[in-house]
Write a protein that holds these residues in place. Structure first.
Motif, PDB file in Angstrom:
ATOM      1  N   ALA A 156       0.833  -1.210   0.000  1.00  0.00           N
ATOM      2  CA  ALA A 156       0.000   0.000   0.000  1.00  0.00           C
ATOM      3  C   ALA A 156       0.864   1.255   0.000  1.00  0.00           C
ATOM      4  CB  ALA A 156      -0.938  -0.001   1.213  1.00  0.00           C
ATOM      5  N   ALA A 157       1.991   1.203   0.694  1.00  0.00           N
ATOM      6  CA  ALA A 157       2.888   2.362   0.741  1.00  0.00           C
ATOM      7  C   ALA A 157       3.577   2.602  -0.601  1.00  0.00           C
ATOM      8  CB  ALA A 157       3.936   2.160   1.839  1.00  0.00           C
ATOM      9  N   VAL A 158       3.852   1.550  -1.334  1.00  0.00           N
ATOM     10  CA  VAL A 158       4.607   1.654  -2.585  1.00  0.00           C
ATOM     11  C   VAL A 158       3.702   1.834  -3.804  1.00  0.00           C
ATOM     12  CG1 VAL A 158       6.275   0.476  -4.064  1.00  0.00           C
ATOM     13  CG2 VAL A 158       6.443   0.242  -1.602  1.00  0.00           C
ATOM     14  N   ASP A 159       2.589   1.139  -3.835  1.00  0.00           N
ATOM     15  CA  ASP A 159       1.697   1.131  -5.001  1.00  0.00           C
ATOM     16  C   ASP A 159       0.578   2.159  -4.798  1.00  0.00           C
ATOM     17  OD1 ASP A 159       0.133   0.553  -7.208  1.00  0.00           O
ATOM     18  OD2 ASP A 159      -0.113  -1.582  -6.742  1.00  0.00           O
ATOM     19  N   ARG A 160       0.883   3.411  -5.081  1.00  0.00           N
ATOM     20  CA  ARG A 160      -0.075   4.500  -4.833  1.00  0.00           C
ATOM     21  C   ARG A 160      -1.371   4.334  -5.612  1.00  0.00           C
ATOM     22  NH1 ARG A 160       2.394   8.939  -2.269  1.00  0.00           N
ATOM     23  NH2 ARG A 160       4.660   8.751  -2.205  1.00  0.00           N
ATOM     24  N   ASP A 161      -1.289   3.799  -6.816  1.00  0.00           N
ATOM     25  CA  ASP A 161      -2.490   3.644  -7.646  1.00  0.00           C
ATOM     26  C   ASP A 161      -3.481   2.643  -7.051  1.00  0.00           C
ATOM     27  OD1 ASP A 161      -1.461   5.455  -9.456  1.00  0.00           O
ATOM     28  OD2 ASP A 161      -0.657   3.891 -10.783  1.00  0.00           O
ATOM     29  N   ARG A 162      -2.990   1.697  -6.295  1.00  0.00           N
ATOM     30  CA  ARG A 162      -3.857   0.667  -5.725  1.00  0.00           C
ATOM     31  C   ARG A 162      -3.843   0.681  -4.190  1.00  0.00           C
ATOM     32  NH1 ARG A 162      -1.226  -1.794  -9.989  1.00  0.00           N
ATOM     33  NH2 ARG A 162      -2.575  -2.466 -11.654  1.00  0.00           N
ATOM     34  N   ARG A 163      -3.454   1.796  -3.631  1.00  0.00           N
ATOM     35  CA  ARG A 163      -3.316   1.884  -2.170  1.00  0.00           C
ATOM     36  C   ARG A 163      -4.576   1.428  -1.444  1.00  0.00           C
ATOM     37  NH1 ARG A 163      -0.715   6.902  -0.703  1.00  0.00           N
ATOM     38  NH2 ARG A 163       1.134   5.604  -0.799  1.00  0.00           N
ATOM     39  N   GLY A 164      -5.718   1.934  -1.841  1.00  0.00           N
ATOM     40  CA  GLY A 164      -6.966   1.543  -1.174  1.00  0.00           C
ATOM     41  C   GLY A 164      -7.237   0.057  -1.291  1.00  0.00           C
ATOM     42  N   SER A 165      -6.965  -0.493  -2.451  1.00  0.00           N
ATOM     43  CA  SER A 165      -7.173  -1.935  -2.649  1.00  0.00           C
ATOM     44  C   SER A 165      -6.236  -2.745  -1.768  1.00  0.00           C
ATOM     45  CB  SER A 165      -6.965  -2.298  -4.118  1.00  0.00           C
ATOM     46  OG  SER A 165      -7.969  -1.687  -4.901  1.00  0.00           O
ATOM     47  N   TRP A 166      -4.985  -2.314  -1.672  1.00  0.00           N
ATOM     48  CA  TRP A 166      -4.037  -3.020  -0.803  1.00  0.00           C
ATOM     49  C   TRP A 166      -4.475  -2.944   0.655  1.00  0.00           C
ATOM     50  CZ3 TRP A 166      -0.823  -6.539  -2.289  1.00  0.00           C
ATOM     51  CH2 TRP A 166      -0.246  -6.485  -3.564  1.00  0.00           C
ATOM     52  N   LEU A 167      -4.950  -1.775   1.069  1.00  0.00           N
ATOM     53  CA  LEU A 167      -5.387  -1.635   2.464  1.00  0.00           C
ATOM     54  C   LEU A 167      -6.608  -2.499   2.750  1.00  0.00           C
ATOM     55  CD1 LEU A 167      -4.835   2.193   2.970  1.00  0.00           C
ATOM     56  CD2 LEU A 167      -3.459   0.302   3.910  1.00  0.00           C
ATOM     57  N   ARG A 168      -7.539  -2.554   1.819  1.00  0.00           N
ATOM     58  CA  ARG A 168      -8.711  -3.411   2.024  1.00  0.00           C
ATOM     59  C   ARG A 168      -8.320  -4.894   1.949  1.00  0.00           C
ATOM     60  NH1 ARG A 168     -11.029   1.181  -0.384  1.00  0.00           N
ATOM     61  NH2 ARG A 168     -10.636   0.417  -2.491  1.00  0.00           N
ATOM     62  N   GLY A 169      -7.388  -5.234   1.058  1.00  0.00           N
ATOM     63  CA  GLY A 169      -6.885  -6.612   1.012  1.00  0.00           C
ATOM     64  C   GLY A 169      -6.232  -7.003   2.327  1.00  0.00           C
ATOM     65  N   THR A 170      -5.472  -6.069   2.897  1.00  0.00           N
ATOM     66  CA  THR A 170      -4.831  -6.305   4.195  1.00  0.00           C
ATOM     67  C   THR A 170      -5.890  -6.483   5.281  1.00  0.00           C
ATOM     68  OG1 THR A 170      -2.923  -5.018   3.469  1.00  0.00           O
ATOM     69  CG2 THR A 170      -3.143  -5.383   5.842  1.00  0.00           C
ATOM     70  N   ALA A 171      -6.962  -5.707   5.201  1.00  0.00           N
ATOM     71  CA  ALA A 171      -8.054  -5.855   6.164  1.00  0.00           C
ATOM     72  C   ALA A 171      -8.714  -7.228   6.027  1.00  0.00           C
ATOM     73  CB  ALA A 171      -9.086  -4.742   5.968  1.00  0.00           C
ATOM     74  N   LEU A 172      -8.831  -7.724   4.794  1.00  0.00           N
ATOM     75  CA  LEU A 172      -9.404  -9.061   4.592  1.00  0.00           C
ATOM     76  C   LEU A 172      -8.507 -10.146   5.198  1.00  0.00           C
ATOM     77  CD1 LEU A 172     -10.756  -8.684   0.955  1.00  0.00           C
ATOM     78  CD2 LEU A 172     -12.109  -8.907   3.054  1.00  0.00           C
ATOM     79  N   VAL A 173      -7.199  -9.962   5.072  1.00  0.00           N
ATOM     80  CA  VAL A 173      -6.260 -10.915   5.691  1.00  0.00           C
ATOM     81  C   VAL A 173      -6.447 -10.899   7.211  1.00  0.00           C
ATOM     82  CG1 VAL A 173      -3.804 -11.395   6.130  1.00  0.00           C
ATOM     83  CG2 VAL A 173      -4.588 -10.824   3.806  1.00  0.00           C
ATOM     84  N   ALA A 174      -6.533  -9.699   7.777  1.00  0.00           N
ATOM     85  CA  ALA A 174      -6.757  -9.590   9.227  1.00  0.00           C
ATOM     86  C   ALA A 174      -8.091 -10.216   9.617  1.00  0.00           C
ATOM     87  CB  ALA A 174      -6.702  -8.121   9.654  1.00  0.00           C
ATOM     88  N   ALA A 175      -9.129  -9.990   8.808  1.00  0.00           N
ATOM     89  CA  ALA A 175     -10.449 -10.561   9.104  1.00  0.00           C
ATOM     90  C   ALA A 175     -10.406 -12.086   9.077  1.00  0.00           C
ATOM     91  CB  ALA A 175     -11.487 -10.046   8.102  1.00  0.00           C
ATOM     92  N   ALA A 176      -9.702 -12.655   8.104  1.00  0.00           N
ATOM     93  CA  ALA A 176      -9.581 -14.123   8.032  1.00  0.00           C
ATOM     94  C   ALA A 176      -8.869 -14.657   9.266  1.00  0.00           C
ATOM     95  CB  ALA A 176      -8.842 -14.528   6.761  1.00  0.00           C
ATOM     96  N   HIS A 177      -7.815 -13.970   9.672  1.00  0.00           N
ATOM     97  CA  HIS A 177      -7.066 -14.391  10.862  1.00  0.00           C
ATOM     98  C   HIS A 177      -7.960 -14.335  12.107  1.00  0.00           C
ATOM     99  CE1 HIS A 177      -3.527 -15.117  13.301  1.00  0.00           C
ATOM    100  NE2 HIS A 177      -3.949 -14.162  14.094  1.00  0.00           N
TER     101      HIS A 177
END
Length: 179
Positions: free
Chosen positions: A51-72
């Motif tokens: 998310a820090a590196v890929d500015r164009d997809r930052r929101g998607s990376w953050l939501r993907g990270t949230a999904l990983v946390a939700a699965a955990h």
């Protein structure tokens, strides 16, 4: 002692994989992967770094990270309900310490599968790199002797379903109306 609800096939496959851990190189790899996956740290850090590196997809990376946390977190909740004890192999001690006493489902497998699905959808490199690393992390838990194969399968299924269920949300633009 509480009786485990695993099958003979579960026990035999676990014993065979745990035997692989008698090789010091395999044991070291299993320990490293197990530690990196503890509390989903590897996958959460990877998502935040992307998310820090890929500015164009930052929101998607953050939501993907949230999904990983939700699965955990979902896997931890299921563990509290199911309460299956960790394996106890008579011939081999576990290679790693665990954060908890319960094994079903594997939280390492849940977060790894969620990362493979979520991050793999965002970048071609993620689709090539994350799934093999996620699979290795899943196998490492059996080599370490702390999960039955059915723990891994259930955790991977939970993580994959969680990430897939949030796929549309993950790809939404960061701000609605901004396209």
């Amino acid at each position: 002692m509480q009786k485990s609800s695993c099958t003979d096939a579960d026990r035999r496959l676990l014993a065979a994989l745990r035997d692989c851990g008698t090789d010091p190189r395999v044991a070291a790899a299993a320990r490293a992967l197990s530690r990196a996956g503890e509390h989903a740290v590897l996958w959460l850090a990877a998502g935040l770094a992307a998310a820090a590196v890929d500015r164009d997809r930052r929101g998607s990376w953050l939501r993907g990270t949230a999904l990983v946390a939700a699965a955990h977190l979902a896997s931890m909740g299921v563990k509290r309900v199911v309460r299956r004890p960790r394996p106890q192999l008579p011939a081999a001690e576990p290679l790693v310490r665990t954060a908890g006493r319960h094994s079903f489902p594997s939280s390492h497998a849940s977060s790894a599968a969620a990362a493979a699905v979520a991050y793999g959808a965002l970048r071609p490199a993620g689709a090539r790199l994350v799934p093999p690393l996620a699979a290795a992390m899943c196998v490492s838990r059996m080599v370490a002797g702390v999960h039955y194969p059915s723990d891994i399968a259930a955790g991977a299924l939970l993580g994959g379903v969680t990430a897939r269920a949030g796929a549309a949300w993950m790809r939404e633009p960061l701000e609605r109306g901004r396209r």
